[in-house]
Design an enzyme around this catalytic site. Sequence first.
Site, PDB file in Angstrom:
ATOM      1  N   ASN A 297     -47.538  12.635   0.949  1.00  0.00           N
ATOM      2  CA  ASN A 297     -48.734  13.270   0.404  1.00  0.00           C
ATOM      3  C   ASN A 297     -49.872  13.274   1.411  1.00  0.00           C
ATOM      4  OD1 ASN A 297     -47.195  13.488  -1.889  1.00  0.00           O
ATOM      5  ND2 ASN A 297     -48.111  11.715  -2.910  1.00  0.00           N
TER       6      ASN A 297
ATOM      7  N   HIS B 299     -47.093  13.269   6.722  1.00  0.00           N
ATOM      8  CA  HIS B 299     -47.515  14.671   6.869  1.00  0.00           C
ATOM      9  C   HIS B 299     -49.016  14.826   7.014  1.00  0.00           C
ATOM     10  CE1 HIS B 299     -43.480  15.768   4.800  1.00  0.00           C
ATOM     11  NE2 HIS B 299     -43.348  15.636   6.093  1.00  0.00           N
TER      12      HIS B 299
HETATM   13  C1  BV8 Z   1     -39.894  19.637  11.563  1.00  0.00           C
HETATM   14  C2  BV8 Z   1     -48.083  18.872   4.521  1.00  0.00           C
HETATM   15  C3  BV8 Z   1     -39.102  19.689  13.771  1.00  0.00           C
HETATM   16  C4  BV8 Z   1     -48.741  20.226   4.415  1.00  0.00           C
HETATM   17  C5  BV8 Z   1     -45.683  19.270   4.195  1.00  0.00           C
HETATM   18  C6  BV8 Z   1     -37.270  26.408  10.037  1.00  0.00           C
HETATM   19  C7  BV8 Z   1     -38.243  26.250  11.027  1.00  0.00           C
HETATM   20  C8  BV8 Z   1     -38.836  25.029  11.274  1.00  0.00           C
HETATM   21  C9  BV8 Z   1     -38.450  23.926  10.533  1.00  0.00           C
HETATM   22  C10 BV8 Z   1     -37.503  24.097   9.551  1.00  0.00           C
HETATM   23  C11 BV8 Z   1     -36.885  25.314   9.299  1.00  0.00           C
HETATM   24  N1  BV8 Z   1     -35.986  25.151   8.278  1.00  0.00           N
HETATM   25  C12 BV8 Z   1     -36.022  23.860   7.872  1.00  0.00           C
HETATM   26  C13 BV8 Z   1     -36.917  23.227   8.641  1.00  0.00           C
HETATM   27  C14 BV8 Z   1     -37.295  21.881   8.552  1.00  0.00           C
HETATM   28  C15 BV8 Z   1     -38.500  21.850   7.605  1.00  0.00           C
HETATM   29  C16 BV8 Z   1     -37.959  21.659   6.212  1.00  0.00           C
HETATM   30  O1  BV8 Z   1     -37.527  20.564   5.882  1.00  0.00           O
HETATM   31  N2  BV8 Z   1     -37.973  22.722   5.394  1.00  0.00           N
HETATM   32  C17 BV8 Z   1     -37.443  22.606   4.043  1.00  0.00           C
HETATM   33  C18 BV8 Z   1     -38.260  23.481   3.092  1.00  0.00           C
HETATM   34  C19 BV8 Z   1     -35.974  22.985   4.062  1.00  0.00           C
HETATM   35  N3  BV8 Z   1     -39.298  20.725   8.031  1.00  0.00           N
HETATM   36  C20 BV8 Z   1     -40.290  20.909   8.910  1.00  0.00           C
HETATM   37  O2  BV8 Z   1     -40.687  21.977   9.310  1.00  0.00           O
HETATM   38  C21 BV8 Z   1     -40.922  19.614   9.381  1.00  0.00           C
HETATM   39  N4  BV8 Z   1     -40.999  19.601  10.819  1.00  0.00           N
HETATM   40  O3  BV8 Z   1     -38.786  19.737  11.101  1.00  0.00           O
HETATM   41  O4  BV8 Z   1     -40.193  19.566  12.917  1.00  0.00           O
HETATM   42  C22 BV8 Z   1     -38.956  21.162  14.021  1.00  0.00           C
HETATM   43  C23 BV8 Z   1     -39.974  21.829  14.662  1.00  0.00           C
HETATM   44  C24 BV8 Z   1     -39.807  23.182  14.953  1.00  0.00           C
HETATM   45  C25 BV8 Z   1     -38.646  23.852  14.566  1.00  0.00           C
HETATM   46  C26 BV8 Z   1     -37.625  23.158  13.879  1.00  0.00           C
HETATM   47  C27 BV8 Z   1     -37.802  21.814  13.600  1.00  0.00           C
HETATM   48  C28 BV8 Z   1     -42.348  19.494   8.847  1.00  0.00           C
HETATM   49  C29 BV8 Z   1     -42.315  19.376   7.342  1.00  0.00           C
HETATM   50  C30 BV8 Z   1     -43.699  19.006   6.823  1.00  0.00           C
HETATM   51  C31 BV8 Z   1     -44.289  20.135   6.032  1.00  0.00           C
HETATM   52  N5  BV8 Z   1     -45.556  19.704   5.426  1.00  0.00           N
HETATM   53  N6  BV8 Z   1     -46.862  18.833   3.696  1.00  0.00           N
HETATM   54  C32 BV8 Z   1     -49.410  20.427   3.087  1.00  0.00           C
HETATM   55  O5  BV8 Z   1     -49.399  19.524   2.217  1.00  0.00           O
HETATM   56  O6  BV8 Z   1     -50.003  21.527   2.913  1.00  0.00           O
HETATM   57  S1  BV8 Z   1     -44.311  19.215   3.225  1.00  0.00           S
HETATM   58  C33 BV8 Z   1     -44.730  19.123   1.569  1.00  0.00           C
HETATM   59  O7  BV8 Z   1     -43.545  19.419   0.816  1.00  0.00           O
HETATM   60  C34 BV8 Z   1     -45.077  17.751   1.093  1.00  0.00           C
HETATM   61  O8  BV8 Z   1     -45.879  17.040   1.981  1.00  0.00           O
HETATM   62  C35 BV8 Z   1     -43.756  17.082   0.872  1.00  0.00           C
HETATM   63  O9  BV8 Z   1     -43.350  16.398   2.010  1.00  0.00           O
HETATM   64  C36 BV8 Z   1     -42.805  18.225   0.742  1.00  0.00           C
HETATM   65  C37 BV8 Z   1     -42.026  18.136  -0.529  1.00  0.00           C
HETATM   66  O10 BV8 Z   1     -42.936  18.049  -1.533  1.00  0.00           O
HETATM   67  P1  BV8 Z   1     -42.794  16.863  -2.619  1.00  0.00           P
HETATM   68  O11 BV8 Z   1     -43.737  15.801  -2.260  1.00  0.00           O
HETATM   69  O12 BV8 Z   1     -41.386  16.460  -2.810  1.00  0.00           O
HETATM   70  O13 BV8 Z   1     -43.320  17.662  -3.837  1.00  0.00           O
HETATM   71  P2  BV8 Z   1     -42.533  18.759  -4.665  1.00  0.00           P
HETATM   72  O14 BV8 Z   1     -43.559  19.561  -5.361  1.00  0.00           O
HETATM   73  O15 BV8 Z   1     -41.499  19.428  -3.822  1.00  0.00           O
HETATM   74  O16 BV8 Z   1     -41.739  17.873  -5.731  1.00  0.00           O
HETATM   75  C38 BV8 Z   1     -42.462  17.094  -6.652  1.00  0.00           C
HETATM   76  C39 BV8 Z   1     -41.452  16.184  -7.319  1.00  0.00           C
HETATM   77  O17 BV8 Z   1     -42.148  15.317  -8.200  1.00  0.00           O
HETATM   78  C40 BV8 Z   1     -40.422  16.928  -8.162  1.00  0.00           C
HETATM   79  O18 BV8 Z   1     -39.139  16.374  -7.930  1.00  0.00           O
HETATM   80  C41 BV8 Z   1     -40.878  16.652  -9.602  1.00  0.00           C
HETATM   81  O19 BV8 Z   1     -39.750  16.562 -10.490  1.00  0.00           O
HETATM   82  C42 BV8 Z   1     -41.515  15.309  -9.459  1.00  0.00           C
HETATM   83  N7  BV8 Z   1     -42.561  15.002 -10.444  1.00  0.00           N
HETATM   84  C43 BV8 Z   1     -43.390  15.876 -11.072  1.00  0.00           C
HETATM   85  N8  BV8 Z   1     -44.234  15.173 -11.876  1.00  0.00           N
HETATM   86  C44 BV8 Z   1     -43.921  13.852 -11.723  1.00  0.00           C
HETATM   87  C45 BV8 Z   1     -42.866  13.742 -10.810  1.00  0.00           C
HETATM   88  N9  BV8 Z   1     -42.334  12.553 -10.447  1.00  0.00           N
HETATM   89  C46 BV8 Z   1     -42.848  11.438 -11.003  1.00  0.00           C
HETATM   90  N10 BV8 Z   1     -43.880  11.459 -11.890  1.00  0.00           N
HETATM   91  C47 BV8 Z   1     -44.430  12.645 -12.272  1.00  0.00           C
HETATM   92  N11 BV8 Z   1     -45.435  12.652 -13.168  1.00  0.00           N
END
Ligand code: BV8
Length: 287
Positions: free
Chosen positions: A104, A121
């Site tokens: 977060n 992040h």
């Molecule tokens: C990297 C900050 C090396 C910003 C975030 C193509 C090109 C480049 C990279 C990639 C690519 N394809 C894939 C990648 C890798 C990519 C990636 O993983 N993509 C995913 C989508 C497949 N990763 C990256 O790019 C990372 N860097 O790999 O560098 C590189 C470099 C160049 C080229 C290649 C590789 C950087 C990733 C960081 C991105 N920044 N955040 C901002 O906030 O604006 S990510 C953002 O989403 C969050 O920070 C978090 O990390 C992520 C997931 O979010 P969650 O926290 O899980 O939240 P979400 O909404 O998804 O889920 C909520 C959960 O809570 C649910 O499960 C729900 O059921 C639950 N919930 C709901 N209510 C409750 C609850 N649980 C408990 N209690 C409740 N009440």
Amino acid sequence: MESLLPPGAAALLRQARRVVVFTGAGISAESGVPTFRDDLTGLWARFDAEQLATPEAFHADPELVWGWYEWRRARVRRARPNPGHLATAAIERLVPGSVVVTQNVDDLHERAGSTAPIHLHGSLFAPRCVAEPAHPAAFPDAEAVSRDVRAAQPAAVADGDEAADPGEGGRIPPPRCGRCGALVRPGVVWFGETLPEAALTAAAEAAAACDVLLIVGTSGVVYPAAEIPRIAARAGATVIQVNPEPTPLDGLCAVNLRGSAARVLPALVESAWGSAEAAGAPHPAVS
Ligand code: BV8
């Protein structure tokens, strides 16, 4: 609250000597902070977060992206830590040497009393200059920036108090760095950007050394962050997940607690250590 927990879950935590609490947006949901995959609203409704959280989006439309982050920052400033954040801080007190690793970008762990959460992040509260090497941006203070946020709102909310409701938000021109004149950008890690090496290394080391890892409120789909629970499992740690929904991390877990962080985490801490300690008194076994 005990009925929330399967037998044995609390014992696993109570016996732990080193705990990692790995959190995602779900732990802040009950503080009113939208999760990363909640549908966006207002000006940003036509995007999903993954489109806006990129260098390309900021380059293409800095005002739209800066406005989004300032709207999120204002939402967080108006939010309060919930019992899930407070229980996490209680675990750190009760199991010295425990570590919070968060995906977060809000500051709710810190405001709940967590001493040094590892932000994989980045943070909404650490804007930086776009120039390389990255340097902290010298620009009008946060209050001035918040005035911009209010100025972008309809008059009704513009003159709210410091934590005024940011409404639907608006486009805001990013400030210029007072040191070099380049644009100021959010101090977060965007998709396609590498994570801060020190944070990722510290998180991986903590995961490899812990005996219990709690996964709280993450969809577990973003890498390399989602690798952290896998490192712990490979090192032999017991992994416990708190999430109302199933995730790709379910298979790693000894226990999947299907519930919200603000209800399950306090119940887990209270069941493990009793209400007095969970509320903040030091655990007798902890000197
Ligand atoms: C990297 C900050 C090396 C910003 C975030 C193509 C090109 C480049 C990279 C990639 C690519 N394809 C894939 C990648 C890798 C990519 C990636 O993983 N993509 C995913 C989508 C497949 N990763 C990256 O790019 C990372 N860097 O790999 O560098 C590189 C470099 C160049 C080229 C290649 C590789 C950087 C990733 C960081 C991105 N920044 N955040 C901002 O906030 O604006 S990510 C953002 O989403 C969050 O920070 C978090 O990390 C992520 C997931 O979010 P969650 O926290 O899980 O939240 P979400 O909404 O998804 O889920 C909520 C959960 O809570 C649910 O499960 C729900 O059921 C639950 N919930 C709901 N209510 C409750 C609850 N649980 C408990 N209690 C409740 N009440």
